[in-house]
Design a protein around this motif. Structure first.
Motif, mmCIF file in Angstrom:
data_model
loop_
_atom_site.group_PDB
_atom_site.id
_atom_site.type_symbol
_atom_site.label_atom_id
_atom_site.label_comp_id
_atom_site.label_asym_id
_atom_site.label_seq_id
_atom_site.Cartn_x
_atom_site.Cartn_y
_atom_site.Cartn_z
ATOM 1 N N SER A 60 0.721 -1.326 0.019
ATOM 2 C CA SER A 60 -0.039 0.077 0.013
ATOM 3 C C SER A 60 0.967 1.316 -0.092
ATOM 4 O O SER A 60 2.056 1.179 0.579
ATOM 5 C CB SER A 60 -0.878 -0.041 1.275
ATOM 6 O OG SER A 60 -0.210 0.421 2.397
ATOM 7 N N HIS A 62 0.230 3.671 1.689
ATOM 8 C CA HIS A 62 0.383 4.194 3.304
ATOM 9 C C HIS A 62 1.669 3.521 3.841
ATOM 10 O O HIS A 62 2.554 4.098 4.606
ATOM 11 C CB HIS A 62 -0.834 3.897 3.939
ATOM 12 C CG HIS A 62 -0.665 4.056 5.415
ATOM 13 N ND1 HIS A 62 -0.629 5.399 6.036
ATOM 14 C CD2 HIS A 62 -0.341 3.126 6.464
ATOM 15 C CE1 HIS A 62 -0.413 5.079 7.383
ATOM 16 N NE2 HIS A 62 -0.407 3.933 7.564
ATOM 17 N N ASP A 199 -8.861 3.950 3.773
ATOM 18 C CA ASP A 199 -8.289 3.649 2.516
ATOM 19 C C ASP A 199 -9.380 2.753 1.833
ATOM 20 O O ASP A 199 -9.274 3.135 0.526
ATOM 21 C CB ASP A 199 -6.991 3.028 2.570
ATOM 22 C CG ASP A 199 -5.950 4.039 3.338
ATOM 23 O OD1 ASP A 199 -5.778 5.047 3.038
ATOM 24 O OD2 ASP A 199 -4.910 3.382 3.576
ATOM 25 N N SER A 263 -6.308 11.099 -1.041
ATOM 26 C CA SER A 263 -5.468 10.633 -0.055
ATOM 27 C C SER A 263 -6.281 10.776 1.504
ATOM 28 O O SER A 263 -7.319 11.577 1.333
ATOM 29 C CB SER A 263 -4.155 11.239 0.154
ATOM 30 O OG SER A 263 -4.401 12.530 0.293
#
Length: 337
Positions: A60, A62, A199, A263
């Motif tokens: 990911s 992140h 997400d 985001s």
């Protein structure tokens, strides 16, 4: 004219390092460390993660962002404390961990930074730039605080107040602001009533949502661990999604995406003011909405397995860390004693 390899996604960026001959990869890795070229070192680590980690090219954004920060911070520490990255001393890694703890970093942050440093050394060994494995015998602090003590769920009155504030913003919005205001309200409803991770919500596509009367559900296709699951929709969520979908298609984001936020930071920029402006000064992030949903669902079902299925937890023990209703139920019983 110079040909430059396309680096628009993780796979293509990683191929730049993977396609190198072993000796050239080692030479570049050694040079990047010696010159303290953080960007080049990160490119090596990123390539290693794409080809040698469990998640691979599906890692990911992140996670990549977190690891990049961790790699940079370790390299900065090494430069400031004269640590030879390729030939570290026996206690250098533990000194780094102790410095993080002494500096007031939270336990989860320390463990995240250590994980990034461990991956850095895996990448350097993969490139044959070193044989060192300095974090092998180190000790990082354990997080003994209950998950609900660190980030407790929002209370019912808080969620109601914020959702009402979001609806009020829709009523007062100018035509060019209506779409954004409706997106914020719909996102909050999906998070609070569906228990999605932020997400997961931002990756939702319209094709994953069923708003017909005989279905009323959404499909999460990009959850943690890359496992999909179905989530039933509440009446409020259905109404919010239908109203949002009915708006004129003036949004600039790709029409296949449900929400226009690129985001979590972008989403927070639009959502957090609703909390701050209405007296909810204790902003706990999006995950507290997920815990709110899990706790509320358990109060009605009293079935951890069912709640785990909706939240997408592979282990029911994870769900138990999200939901704490024992004290409240005990309080109700003791009240009548």
């Amino acid at each position: 004219m110079t040909l430059v390899a396309y680096a628009g996604n993780l796979n293509n960026r990683a191929n730049v390092w993977v396609s190198l001959l072993a000796e050239e990869r080692r030479r570049r890795a050694v040079r990047a460390v010696a010159e303290q070229d953080h960007a080049a070192v990160w490119e090596l680590v990123e390539a290693f993660m794409a080809f040698r980690s469990q998640s691979g090219v599906l890692t990911s954004v992140h996670t990549l962002r977190s690891y990049r920060t961790g790699v940079r911070q370790f390299l900065e520490y090494a430069a400031e404390h004269a640590v030879n990255v390729l030939r570290p001393g026996r206690d250098d890694a533990q000194r780094y961990i102790n410095a993080l703890v002494a500096g007031g970093k939270k336990v989860l942050t320390v463990r995240s930074r250590v994980a990034a440093a461990v991956t850095l050394y895996k990448a350097l060994r993969w490139a044959e730039a070193t044989e060192a494995n300095p974090f092998e015998e180190t000790f990082a602090p354990q997080d003994r605080m209950h998950a609900l003590e660190k980030v407790p769920p929002y209370q019912e009155r808080v969620v109601r107040r914020v959702l009402a504030a979001a609806q009020e913003r829709i009523a007062q919005a100018q035509p060019d602001e209506l779409d954004r205001a409706t997106a914020v309200h719909t996102l909050l409803v999906v998070l609070a009533h569906g228990g999605l991770r932020i997400d997961e919500a931002l990756n939702l596509e319209w094709k994953d949502i069923r708003l017909e009367d005989d279905e009323l559900r959404l499909v999460v296709r990009s959850g943690k661990g890359r496992k999909s699951r179905e989530v039933p929709l509440s009446r409020s969520a259905v109404e919010a999604l239908r109203a949002y979908r009915a708006l004129p298609r003036t949004r600039k984001h790709p029409p296949r995406k449900v929400f226009p936020f690129a985001s979590r930071s972008s989403a927070m920029y639009h959502v957090r003011p609703l909390f701050d402006e209405h007296g909810v000064t204790d902003w706990r992030g999006f995950h507290a909405l997920r815990k709110y949903m899990g706790s509320r669902l358990y109060e009605n079902l009293e079935d951890f397995a069912a709640v785990a299925e909706v939240l997408g937890h592979a282990n029911v023990n994870t769900t138990k860390a999200y939901v704490r209703v024992g004290n409240e139920r005990a309080r109700k019983v003791l009240r009548d004693w």
